[in-house]
Write an enzyme that holds these catalytic residues in place. Structure first.
Site, PDB file in Angstrom:
ATOM      1  N   LYS A 255       0.809  -1.220   0.000  1.00 26.00           N
ATOM      2  CA  LYS A 255       0.000   0.000   0.000  1.00 26.00           C
ATOM      3  C   LYS A 255       0.843   1.271   0.000  1.00 26.00           C
ATOM      4  CE  LYS A 255      -4.480  -1.556   1.426  1.00 26.00           C
ATOM      5  NZ  LYS A 255      -5.666  -1.398   2.226  1.00 26.00           N
TER       6      LYS A 255
ATOM      7  N   LYS B 207      -5.112  -8.993  -5.881  1.00 27.08           N
ATOM      8  CA  LYS B 207      -6.428  -9.297  -5.324  1.00 27.08           C
ATOM      9  C   LYS B 207      -7.457  -8.253  -5.767  1.00 27.08           C
ATOM     10  CE  LYS B 207      -6.472  -6.834  -0.963  1.00 27.08           C
ATOM     11  NZ  LYS B 207      -7.236  -6.696   0.240  1.00 27.08           N
TER      12      LYS B 207
ATOM     13  N   LYS C 196     -11.032  -2.556  -3.421  1.00 29.21           N
ATOM     14  CA  LYS C 196     -11.860  -1.352  -3.592  1.00 29.21           C
ATOM     15  C   LYS C 196     -11.040  -0.215  -4.167  1.00 29.21           C
ATOM     16  CE  LYS C 196     -13.844  -2.111   0.944  1.00 29.21           C
ATOM     17  NZ  LYS C 196     -12.679  -2.042   1.827  1.00 29.21           N
TER      18      LYS C 196
HETATM   19  N1  AQP Z   1      -9.995  -9.931  -2.945  1.00 26.08           N
HETATM   20  C1  AQP Z   1     -10.350 -10.452  -1.780  1.00 26.08           C
HETATM   21  N2  AQP Z   1     -10.576 -11.781  -1.651  1.00 26.08           N
HETATM   22  C2  AQP Z   1     -10.964 -12.319  -0.466  1.00 26.08           C
HETATM   23  N3  AQP Z   1     -11.171 -11.573   0.646  1.00 26.08           N
HETATM   24  C3  AQP Z   1     -10.963 -10.249   0.565  1.00 26.08           C
HETATM   25  N4  AQP Z   1     -11.067  -9.246   1.466  1.00 26.08           N
HETATM   26  C4  AQP Z   1     -10.749  -8.077   0.867  1.00 26.08           C
HETATM   27  N5  AQP Z   1     -10.424  -8.271  -0.415  1.00 26.08           N
HETATM   28  C5  AQP Z   1     -10.552  -9.608  -0.641  1.00 26.08           C
HETATM   29  C6  AQP Z   1     -11.488  -9.436   2.854  1.00 26.08           C
HETATM   30  O1  AQP Z   1     -12.555  -8.550   3.101  1.00 26.08           O
HETATM   31  C7  AQP Z   1     -12.480  -8.115   4.468  1.00 26.08           C
HETATM   32  C8  AQP Z   1     -12.604  -6.629   4.513  1.00 26.08           C
HETATM   33  O2  AQP Z   1     -11.482  -6.047   3.883  1.00 26.08           O
HETATM   34  P1  AQP Z   1     -11.225  -4.500   4.037  1.00 26.08           P
HETATM   35  O3  AQP Z   1     -12.148  -3.758   3.203  1.00 26.08           O
HETATM   36  O4  AQP Z   1     -11.262  -4.119   5.451  1.00 26.08           O
HETATM   37  O5  AQP Z   1      -9.756  -4.277   3.603  1.00 26.08           O
HETATM   38  P2  AQP Z   1      -8.917  -4.797   2.415  1.00 26.08           P
HETATM   39  O6  AQP Z   1      -8.529  -6.205   2.635  1.00 26.08           O
HETATM   40  O7  AQP Z   1      -7.787  -3.840   2.260  1.00 26.08           O
HETATM   41  O8  AQP Z   1      -9.923  -4.732   1.186  1.00 26.08           O
HETATM   42  P3  AQP Z   1      -9.763  -3.925  -0.135  1.00 26.08           P
HETATM   43  O9  AQP Z   1     -10.953  -4.144  -0.961  1.00 26.08           O
HETATM   44  O10 AQP Z   1      -8.453  -4.227  -0.761  1.00 26.08           O
HETATM   45  O11 AQP Z   1      -9.829  -2.445   0.361  1.00 26.08           O
HETATM   46  P4  AQP Z   1      -8.859  -1.248   0.052  1.00 26.08           P
HETATM   47  O12 AQP Z   1      -8.726  -1.233  -1.428  1.00 26.08           O
HETATM   48  O13 AQP Z   1      -9.569  -0.068   0.605  1.00 26.08           O
HETATM   49  O14 AQP Z   1      -7.585  -1.554   0.750  1.00 26.08           O
HETATM   50  C9  AQP Z   1     -11.164  -8.636   5.032  1.00 26.08           C
HETATM   51  O15 AQP Z   1     -11.419  -9.784   5.821  1.00 26.08           O
HETATM   52  C10 AQP Z   1     -10.375  -9.015   3.807  1.00 26.08           C
HETATM   53  O16 AQP Z   1      -9.499 -10.090   4.064  1.00 26.08           O
END
Ligand code: AQP
Length: 334
Positions: free
Chosen positions: A114, A198, A201
């Site tokens: 990140k 992965k 968002k």
């Molecule tokens: N691609 C994924 N596959 C499986 N699980 C996922 N999670 C996120 N992306 C995937 C799981 O969703 C939960 C919430 O995640 P989060 O929104 O708190 O943070 P993150 O993992 O950083 O998700 P994003 O979508 O990648 O958000 P941004 O882009 O804002 O950083 C967690 O349990 C995560 O494992």
């Protein structure tokens, strides 16, 4: 003394929730709610480790609550609240900043991903993010944490921090060591544009993900455009080793259709990817279409969502305050 099982997990209010959040976390949240006491948190303090527009952040918090409810979380069964409304999270995070080690944080791959190439410009919050995550879990002495595979390393750090706290303050078993609950079949849903990353968002292209609020038309377009292969679908997993985008589509299909990868390959081998894509589109629309409609309906009554958060905050605070009192005592804070 037998420790009571307690589930804690959080989701960042950083925009549209997607199929990865749904299959990796939310579906698990809902099934655990039937078996154990659960606390689900909209982790707004985590979100601000990268800059968030204040108005958008407020809306995203409510939209995340709407997504929780639309997937089936019940505020009468689970505690649903936002992190910043319970001050114990920030207080314990500070104490744990003093327990956790710099060497441990330096190993966290999510920070490296990140922060990008210019780490000097990343916020200090982003660096200590895993300590705040440990605080979220340990504040309630949670025993189980449903997360996607991307959070496994942070969970291991939470266990190390809990263990060091118990040792430093001579209080064996004070913090239970939290167990990650990671979906077995599809623990990481990948981007539709680049199967080595992965689904996320914050990825710039909206075509990389299926949002829970996407219309059937948008889902159809995105799956049609998803990267796959010009060759036909093979009959074995080995042939998909260097084709992460194709494997991802087959994985998603297997997960939603509750089938094994082998069965799906048996059924589809020799066919074009367009055949899989048509079937996958129908499946995704029937699985998350109703969720998206429910989110939109819930968003029309923001005061209801605020009431859910307020009720959850009150319940969470009672547990947090009791634990924080004991934690302060262990550390020697008056
Ligand atoms: N691609 C994924 N596959 C499986 N699980 C996922 N999670 C996120 N992306 C995937 C799981 O969703 C939960 C919430 O995640 P989060 O929104 O708190 O943070 P993150 O993992 O950083 O998700 P994003 O979508 O990648 O958000 P941004 O882009 O804002 O950083 C967690 O349990 C995560 O494992």
């Amino acid at each position: 003394m037998v420790k009571k099982n307690l589930v804690f997990s959080g989701v960042q209010p950083t925009g549209n929730l997607h199929l990865g959040n749904y299959l990796g976390a939310l579906k698990n949240f809902v099934s655990l709610q039937k078996e154990m006491e659960c606390i689900y948190c909209v982790v707004d303090l985590h979100a601000i480790t990268t800059f968030q527009n204040p108005m958008e952040l407020k809306n995203n918090v409510l939209e995340t609550v709407a997504s929780f409810l639309a997937t089936g979380l019940d505020p009468n069964k689970s505690i649903i609240f936002n992190q910043s409304s319970v001050s114990g999270h920030a207080e314990l995070a500070w104490i744990l900043n003093c327990v956790s080690r710099i060497g441990w944080l330096n190993r966290m791959t999510q920070f490296k991903d990140k922060a990008g190439s210019d780490k000097e410009k990343a916020s200090v919050g982003l660096y200590v993010y895993p300590n705040l995550m440990a605080a979220d879990i340990l504040l309630y002495k949670a025993t189980h944490v449903p997360v996607g595979a991307d959070q496994k390393q942070h969970l291991e750090l939470s266990r190390d921090i809990a263990q060091k706290f118990n040792k430093d303050f001579n209080c064996k078993d004070f913090f239970p060591l939290p167990e990650p609950l990671i979906p077995k079949n599809i623990s990481r849903v990948m981007s539709l544009r680049d199967g080595t990353k992965k689904m996320s968002k914050s990825e710039e292209s909206d075509y990389s993900r299926i949002n829970l609020k996407d219309s059937p038309d948008e889902i159809t377009k995105k799956i049609k455009k998803a990267k796959s292969d010009s060759e036909e679908i093979p009959d074995n997993l080995k042939s998909l080793e260097n084709k992460p985008e194709s494997l991802n589509l087959i994985n998603i299909f297997a997960e939603i259709s509750k089938n094994s990868l082998e069965n799906v390959l048996n059924e589809m081998s020799g066919k074009e990817y367009s055949f899989l894509k048509t079937k996958l589109t129908d499946l995704i629309i029937s699985e998350i279409g109703p969720v998206g409609q429910e989110i939109n309906k819930l968003l029309k009554d923001k005061s209801h969502l605020e009431k859910v958060l307020k009720k959850g905050k009150e319940k969470a605070n009672i547990k947090a305050e009791e634990n924080i009192k004991n934690i302060r005592e262990k550390v020697g804070l008056i």
